[in-house]
Design an enzyme around this catalytic site. Structure first.
Site, PDB file in Angstrom:
ATOM      1  N   THR A  16       0.795  -1.383   0.019  1.00  0.00           N
ATOM      2  CA  THR A  16       0.082  -0.067  -0.135  1.00  0.00           C
ATOM      3  C   THR A  16       0.728   1.238  -0.154  1.00  0.00           C
ATOM      4  O   THR A  16       0.496   2.218  -0.589  1.00  0.00           O
ATOM      5  CB  THR A  16      -0.902   0.260   1.179  1.00  0.00           C
ATOM      6  OG1 THR A  16      -2.003  -0.996   1.096  1.00  0.00           O
ATOM      7  CG2 THR A  16      -1.640   1.328   1.350  1.00  0.00           C
ATOM      8  N   THR A  95       1.742  -4.256   4.408  1.00  0.00           N
ATOM      9  CA  THR A  95       1.709  -4.469   5.758  1.00  0.00           C
ATOM     10  C   THR A  95       0.949  -6.165   6.086  1.00  0.00           C
ATOM     11  O   THR A  95       1.402  -6.583   7.046  1.00  0.00           O
ATOM     12  CB  THR A  95       0.478  -3.498   6.457  1.00  0.00           C
ATOM     13  OG1 THR A  95      -0.962  -3.791   5.865  1.00  0.00           O
ATOM     14  CG2 THR A  95       0.942  -2.086   6.449  1.00  0.00           C
TER      15      THR A  95
HETATM   16  C1  SIN Z   1      -0.178  -5.281   0.983  1.00  0.00           C
HETATM   17  O1  SIN Z   1       0.105  -6.098   2.001  1.00  0.00           O
HETATM   18  O2  SIN Z   1       0.640  -5.232  -0.009  1.00  0.00           O
HETATM   19  C2  SIN Z   1      -1.413  -4.687   0.955  1.00  0.00           C
HETATM   20  C3  SIN Z   1      -1.905  -4.059   2.201  1.00  0.00           C
HETATM   21  C4  SIN Z   1      -0.963  -3.017   2.844  1.00  0.00           C
HETATM   22  O3  SIN Z   1       0.198  -2.783   2.431  1.00  0.00           O
HETATM   23  O4  SIN Z   1      -1.439  -2.252   3.801  1.00  0.00           O
END
Ligand code: SIN
Length: 313
Positions: A16, A95
């Site tokens: 993200t 995340t």
């Molecule tokens: C991911 O994990 O690539 C998407 C979600 C995020 O980074 O919060």
């Protein structure tokens, strides 16, 4: 106290933090892993003029993180850390599987210089993007004198990579280290540290190379009301290299699931018990037939069994 020890290499893997939405007001309906690492760095005024290098290692939504990307990432981190002018590494990441990547890198590399993972809960195009501050904070940690080991920096907190848990679906401070708490905080650009940097023995990278034809199959099975263990028998019939049980409470299992796991273990499948609870370690009672994973989350216990399976190949 912070000094200017050298060059920081920033490796992009997606997430993200590199996400893009059609509208700046949209912090939910976006696509992760759209923006390159050079552009993410260029968006942070505090990074301009610092001795930085950037490299795009992958561009994935971390729900799709794979063993192949982990291996490539670990190889690039290792290659950059072998350069004397490199003081530390920052990795931008999603995340969702951050705690797995952090554990993998710490077990494989146990680096003597800092390897700092960072991420964001809002896409880079958001009016209130959290990625730029997190990236700046991660570079601050990577440049801190004496820092070492794999840590994660998000929402002003620094976590030991082995203790990291994603505990919230959308809050900006979505991570916790449970009872252990953060290792440090970044306050007004300064690191305030509470506990030692992560230490450990590096497994090294050699046993992961060359590219395995098929990565070991390690699955996670959760205990729940009505769990009868038949899923374990079905997995075993397909070929299983390791089994993690996300048990209830202190890693307890229904009679049926425990019996199935014991059958798998007796047949040579390595088994680790973890907990489905969001926090707390497994406390040994001394008479466990199935070994406990200690402080590891179920997904980290899976990485542990994956590494053990690879090491034995
Ligand atoms: C991911 O994990 O690539 C998407 C979600 C995020 O980074 O919060």
């Amino acid at each position: 106290m912070q000094s200017d020890p050298g060059r920081i290499v920033i490796l992009g893997t997606g997430g993200t933090i590199a996400g893009s939405a059609a509208s700046p007001g949209d912090a939910v309906g976006y696509r992760a892993a759209q923006i390159g690492i050079e552009a993410l760095i260029a968006a942070v005024p505090g990074l301009q003029g610092l001795p930085l290098e950037a490299e795009q290692v992958a561009q994935v939504d971390s729900k799709d993180m794979s063993c192949a990307v982990w291996r490539q990432l670990a190889r690039r981190v290792s290659a950059h850390l072998s350069r004397p002018e490199v003081a530390g590494i920052v990795i931008t990441h999603g995340t969702d599987t951050l705690e797995e990547t952090a554990y993998f890198l710490q077990r494989v590399l146990a680096p003597a210089r800092p390897v700092v993972l960072t991420a964001a809960m809002r896409p880079a195009t958001s009016l209130q993007a959290d990625g730029p501050q997190n990236l700046l904070d991660a570079v601050t940690v990577a440049r801190s004198e004496g820092a070492h080991g794999v840590v994660a920096v998000i929402a002003g907190q620094v976590f030991d990579g082995r203790e990291l848990r994603k505990v919230h679906t959308h809050r900006l401070d979505a991570f916790s280290a449970g009872d252990a708490g953060p290792l440090a905080r970044i306050e007004a650009g300064t690191l305030r540290r509470f506990r030692p940097w992560p230490e450990g023995h590096a497994l090294g990278l050699d046993f992961i190379a060359p590219e395995p034809a098929a990565w070991p199959r390690v699955e996670i099975v959760m205990n729940h009301a009505g769990a009868d263990g038949r899923i374990v028998d079905a997995l075993q019939a397909q070929g299983l290299d390791g089994l993690v049980l996300a048990g209830t409470g202190n890693g307890s299992l229904s009679a049926g699931l425990e019996a199935a796991a014991l059958r798998a273990q007796a047949a040579g499948v390595p088994v680790l018990r973890a907990s489905r609870c969001a926090g707390g370690p497994l406390l040994d009672t001394g008479d466990e037939a199935l070994p406990g994973a200690g402080t590891l989350s179920a997904v980290q216990a899976r990485v542990e069994l994956l590494l053990r399976a690879l090491a034995a190949v």
